[in-house]
Motif scaffolding. Structure first.
Motif, PDB file in Angstrom:
ATOM      1  N   GLN A   1      -4.902  -0.231  -7.846  1.00 52.02           N
ATOM      2  CA  GLN A   1      -5.941   0.561  -7.182  1.00 52.02           C
ATOM      3  C   GLN A   1      -7.116  -0.297  -6.731  1.00 52.02           C
ATOM      4  OE1 GLN A   1      -7.060   4.518  -8.708  1.00 52.02           O
ATOM      5  NE2 GLN A   1      -9.159   3.739  -8.756  1.00 52.02           N
TER       6      GLN A   1
ATOM      7  N   ASN B   1      -7.511   9.942   3.686  1.00 55.06           N
ATOM      8  CA  ASN B   1      -7.029   9.126   4.808  1.00 55.06           C
ATOM      9  C   ASN B   1      -7.769   9.452   6.103  1.00 55.06           C
ATOM     10  OD1 ASN B   1      -5.888  11.565   5.403  1.00 55.06           O
ATOM     11  ND2 ASN B   1      -3.776  10.842   5.428  1.00 55.06           N
TER      12      ASN B   1
ATOM     13  N   ILE C   1      -7.530   3.122  -2.385  1.00 54.94           N
ATOM     14  CA  ILE C   1      -6.255   2.587  -1.922  1.00 54.94           C
ATOM     15  C   ILE C   1      -5.369   2.399  -3.141  1.00 54.94           C
ATOM     16  CG2 ILE C   1      -5.111   0.653  -0.778  1.00 54.94           C
ATOM     17  CD1 ILE C   1      -7.897   0.051   0.525  1.00 54.94           C
ATOM     18  N   THR C   2      -4.178   2.995  -3.129  1.00 55.93           N
ATOM     19  CA  THR C   2      -3.242   2.772  -4.229  1.00 55.93           C
ATOM     20  C   THR C   2      -2.030   2.013  -3.713  1.00 55.93           C
ATOM     21  OG1 THR C   2      -2.206   4.924  -3.899  1.00 55.93           O
ATOM     22  CG2 THR C   2      -3.959   4.807  -5.539  1.00 55.93           C
ATOM     23  N   GLY C   3      -1.425   1.276  -4.614  1.00 56.60           N
ATOM     24  CA  GLY C   3      -0.267   0.461  -4.270  1.00 56.60           C
ATOM     25  C   GLY C   3       0.028  -0.502  -5.393  1.00 56.60           C
TER      26      GLY C   3
ATOM     27  N   LEU D   1       0.839  -1.189   0.000  1.00 57.63           N
ATOM     28  CA  LEU D   1       0.000   0.000   0.000  1.00 57.63           C
ATOM     29  C   LEU D   1       0.877   1.243   0.000  1.00 57.63           C
ATOM     30  CD1 LEU D   1      -2.697  -0.946   2.677  1.00 57.63           C
ATOM     31  CD2 LEU D   1      -2.490  -1.671   0.291  1.00 57.63           C
ATOM     32  N   THR D   2       0.494   2.246  -0.813  1.00 53.09           N
ATOM     33  CA  THR D   2       1.260   3.494  -0.832  1.00 53.09           C
ATOM     34  C   THR D   2       0.450   4.687  -0.346  1.00 53.09           C
ATOM     35  OG1 THR D   2       0.784   3.760  -3.188  1.00 53.09           O
ATOM     36  CG2 THR D   2       2.891   2.775  -2.615  1.00 53.09           C
ATOM     37  N   THR D   3      -0.844   4.782  -0.711  1.00 54.34           N
ATOM     38  CA  THR D   3      -1.660   5.912  -0.256  1.00 54.34           C
ATOM     39  C   THR D   3      -3.114   5.506  -0.045  1.00 54.34           C
ATOM     40  OG1 THR D   3      -2.174   6.647  -2.509  1.00 54.34           O
ATOM     41  CG2 THR D   3      -0.266   7.669  -1.456  1.00 54.34           C
ATOM     42  N   LEU D   4      -3.777   6.265   0.830  1.00 51.16           N
ATOM     43  CA  LEU D   4      -5.228   6.205   1.015  1.00 51.16           C
ATOM     44  C   LEU D   4      -5.767   7.585   0.681  1.00 51.16           C
ATOM     45  CD1 LEU D   4      -5.527   4.562   4.555  1.00 51.16           C
ATOM     46  CD2 LEU D   4      -5.664   3.425   2.338  1.00 51.16           C
ATOM     47  N   THR D   5      -6.804   7.643  -0.154  1.00 54.46           N
ATOM     48  CA  THR D   5      -7.390   8.936  -0.505  1.00 54.46           C
ATOM     49  C   THR D   5      -8.894   8.867  -0.348  1.00 54.46           C
ATOM     50  OG1 THR D   5      -5.629   9.249  -2.123  1.00 54.46           O
ATOM     51  CG2 THR D   5      -7.540  10.699  -2.297  1.00 54.46           C
TER      52      THR D   5
ATOM     53  N   LEU E   1      -1.529   1.305   6.493  1.00 56.49           N
ATOM     54  CA  LEU E   1      -1.592   2.760   6.393  1.00 56.49           C
ATOM     55  C   LEU E   1      -2.670   3.253   7.344  1.00 56.49           C
ATOM     56  CD1 LEU E   1      -1.372   3.373   2.528  1.00 56.49           C
ATOM     57  CD2 LEU E   1       0.437   3.633   4.225  1.00 56.49           C
TER      58      LEU E   1
END
Length: 84
Positions: A52, A11, A23-25, A5-9, A79
């Motif tokens: 995604q 968060n 969720i991106t990763g 996982l790299t980001t939550l948009t 995250l």
């Protein structure tokens, strides 16, 4: 290999209503059954691509770890998601 996982948009999200979280990763597609958790609560999600996922945040309080578990490959890094 476990998903990453790299980001939550976003968060952050509401404590008492459901909201959409992207969720991106990597490592999300064609890897077998997945489970997305906000803390200990599994939630509904759609795999949009290998990088995604669109998930629905369950209701909750405080800050919880969001993880993606791939049944055969283990659990991703966590995250933080904060209920407001």
């Amino acid at each position: 290999m476990a998903a990453v996982l790299t980001t939550l948009t976003p968060n952050t999200g509401p404590a008492t209503t459901f909201s959409t979280v992207v969720i991106t990763g990597s490592g999300f597609a064609n890897v077998g059954p997945l489970t997305v958790r906000f803390g200990t609560t599994a939630t509904t999600f759609t795999i949009d691509s290998d990088t995604q996922i669109t998930a629905i945040s369950p209701t909750g309080t405080g800050t919880v770890d969001v993880t993606v578990k791939v049944e055969l490959n283990g659990t991703s890094n966590a995250l933080p998601f904060t209920y407001v």
